[in-house]
Scaffold this active site. Sequence first.
Site, PDB file in Angstrom:
ATOM      1  CG  ASP A 145      -4.598  -6.580  -2.988  1.00  0.00           C
ATOM      2  OD1 ASP A 145      -5.166  -7.689  -2.912  1.00  0.00           O
ATOM      3  OD2 ASP A 145      -3.429  -6.395  -2.610  1.00  0.00           O
ATOM      4  CE1 TYR A 149       1.929   6.544  -2.203  1.00  0.00           C
ATOM      5  CE2 TYR A 149      -0.230   7.496  -1.774  1.00  0.00           C
ATOM      6  CZ  TYR A 149       1.062   7.621  -2.237  1.00  0.00           C
ATOM      7  OH  TYR A 149       1.489   8.821  -2.745  1.00  0.00           O
TER       8      TYR A 149
END
Length: 254
Positions: free
Chosen positions: A43, A156
């Site tokens: 990613d 995140y």
Amino acid sequence: MTASLAFLASPRPEAKAAKSRLENLYGHAPIEEADVIVALGGDGLMLDALHMSIRTGARVYGMNFGSVGFLMNEFREDGLPQRIAEAERARIHPLRAFGEDIHCKPFEALAINEVSLLRETRQTAKIKITIDGKSRMSELQADGILVATPAGSTAYNLSAHGPILPLTSTVLALTPISAFRPRRWRGALLPRNVRVGFEIVEPSLRPVSAVADNQEFREVARVDVVEAHDVTLTMLFDPGRDLAERILVEQFEN
């Protein structure tokens, strides 16, 4: 007409070797001239490719050679032009962060996943939060805070216990990172057209960094975050494995 392809590989030896084989099979256009950037990695590399596509307008098709690969398709060498031609498109808008540091130096950056504010020292960050210029929290005491897009909500933001957002949702996630006061505040969902403002309380005593994906700005004094409606990025996914489906699956997996 077959799309022209540019291949981008992570530093892993197996990804570099796959890049060489794919270039021999399908040719290789310069990134500045390609219709599609094929990212071979995880990613993180997908984010790099998407940032490159901001300049060129290319679509991005990822194949997984990383540890997570949430944004990536399965790696296969055969039939790549057909896979790309049949791929489903996910169009997203990044966030635009802008502000200035304690020396009055301005900065601006685009973030596809999230904009994070993080304490630089052992001392807790103190941050005032405004929405469209109206004060909503006079002082958050925490390790930091982030604003995440739907596409970035599983990165995140999810690790910080923020909500997973469907790609088609019209909201952004505002998520604290290890909040100390208010202790039970878990963040907020915000309309995508708002302007989120952060003002650092005691920025010299309690320095804070602003991070837009992979760009970091140290000792910030204030940061504003808006959705960049003028920038549209396109990711390509194999049928049945588009980003909306992946986000849905993620919510039912342990």
